[in-house]
Design an enzyme around this catalytic site. Structure first.
Site, PDB file in Angstrom:
ATOM      1  N   PRO A  29       0.829  -1.209   0.000  1.00  0.00           N
ATOM      2  CA  PRO A  29       0.000   0.000   0.000  1.00  0.00           C
ATOM      3  C   PRO A  29       0.865   1.261   0.000  1.00  0.00           C
ATOM      4  CG  PRO A  29      -0.809  -1.587   1.601  1.00  0.00           C
ATOM      5  CD  PRO A  29       0.520  -2.092   1.127  1.00  0.00           C
ATOM      6  N   GLU A  30       0.497   2.197  -0.847  1.00  0.00           N
ATOM      7  CA  GLU A  30       1.208   3.470  -0.916  1.00  0.00           C
ATOM      8  C   GLU A  30       0.261   4.577  -0.467  1.00  0.00           C
ATOM      9  OE1 GLU A  30       3.317   4.039  -4.597  1.00  0.00           O
ATOM     10  OE2 GLU A  30       3.862   1.921  -4.735  1.00  0.00           O
TER      11      GLU A  30
ATOM     12  N   HIS B  83      -6.197 -14.101  11.361  1.00  0.00           N
ATOM     13  CA  HIS B  83      -5.253 -12.973  11.235  1.00  0.00           C
ATOM     14  C   HIS B  83      -5.809 -11.659  11.792  1.00  0.00           C
ATOM     15  CE1 HIS B  83      -2.959 -15.780   8.889  1.00  0.00           C
ATOM     16  NE2 HIS B  83      -3.829 -15.781   7.899  1.00  0.00           N
TER      17      HIS B  83
ATOM     18  N   ARG C 254       0.316 -11.312   6.808  1.00  0.00           N
ATOM     19  CA  ARG C 254       1.770 -11.462   6.734  1.00  0.00           C
ATOM     20  C   ARG C 254       2.504 -10.827   7.919  1.00  0.00           C
ATOM     21  NH1 ARG C 254       3.925 -10.593   0.671  1.00  0.00           N
ATOM     22  NH2 ARG C 254       5.672 -11.686   1.628  1.00  0.00           N
TER      23      ARG C 254
END
Length: 277
Positions: free
Chosen positions: A6-7, A100, A119
């Site tokens: 993500p930016e 998660h 992750r």
């Protein structure tokens, strides 16, 4: 489908979802389902947040900043796969957590905000005295690209004298905050500039902006604003003009070139060698 980091546009979209759900509410409970994400949670993380009212949800670069009435600020980074889910307390009664789900914030307005990160590359920290600007992850950042302080002149000053390729320079958060691999490629294509071009060619010998710097600064603002306006989630590559389009025809009107993939500083760069000079 590649999983993309993500930016700025993706983080800003998350901020705009969280702000109306969280601002003004008090954090009544913080549940940590593990001791760490990318790094361990700071000592007393939950207790420093519980009972505090949320003053604002801001963003700096790729970081989310949640300001509390205690003066503390919660710093959060999505990492590679982090996301926030917003639920109402009544809708989650008795519901089992999703896989998660690592952090759960229960708020006084009946909202439950859950951070899910398969992750576990995300980050959460609490910043005390000195504010977010003093944190090591924030202090050295360059200007926000959508702020008035970022323009061709500031970009030229940052690139003046640099021999490194301009694409590599744009990934340096000291040059411009929040720009990453995807939108650097997109902005360079929009500006018609080769990612291999030497950074110093965007500034005069005196450090003033050249027309190339003006085009690039404008292109950075344009691609970021367009991405935010689309309100798309991360990891969907179909919206890009060159990124992940190796071998496809260039989308610049009148250009007969094809997108090429190269590697720069260990990252994939996509560009058109015909119209980007």
């Amino acid at each position: 489908m590649m999983r993309l980091m993500p930016e700025l546009p993706e983080v800003e979209s998350v901020r705009r979802r969280l702000e109306p759900a969280m601002r003004g509410a008090r954090i009544t409970h913080v549940l940590l389902r593990r001791k760490d994400l990318r790094r361990p949670f700071p000592p007393a993380f939950a207790s420093r947040l519980e009972g505090r009212r949320i003053r604002a949800v801001d963003r700096r670069g790729k970081y989310l900043l949640v300001a509390l009435d205690s003066g503390d600020t919660v710093l959060m980074h999505l990492g590679m796969s982090g996301s926030f889910r917003i639920d109402r307390r009544t809708s989650k009664a008795g519901a089992a957590p999703e896989r998660h789900d690592h952090v759960v914030f229960t708020l006084s307005n009946g909202v439950i905000v859950t951070f899910n990160d398969p992750r576990r590359f995300g980050v959460m920290d609490v910043i005390g005295d000195g504010g977010a600007g003093a944190h090591q992850s924030i202090a050295a950042m360059g200007p926000e690209p959508l702020a008035a302080s970022f323009d061709a002149a500031s970009l030229a000053r940052a690139l003046s004298g640099k021999r490194v390729a301009v694409k590599v320079a744009l990934l340096d958060q000291r040059v411009v905050a929040g720009l990453g691999n995807i939108y650097a490629s997109e902005a360079l294509h929009r500006a018609g500039l080769s990612p291999l071009r030497k950074s110093s060619t965007l500034a005069t010998a005196a450090g003033r902006p050249t027309p190339r710097a003006s085009r690039l600064a404008a292109a950075i603002k344009t691609v970021l604003r367009e991405a935010i306006a689309r309100k798309e989630r991360p990891y969907r590559a179909g919206r890009f003009r060159v990124y992940d389009r190796d071998g496809e025809p260039c989308r610049t009107p009148g250009c007969r070139g094809h997108v090429r993939r190269i590697t720069q500083a260990g990252r994939s760069t996509f560009y058109c060698p015909v119209c980007q000079r």
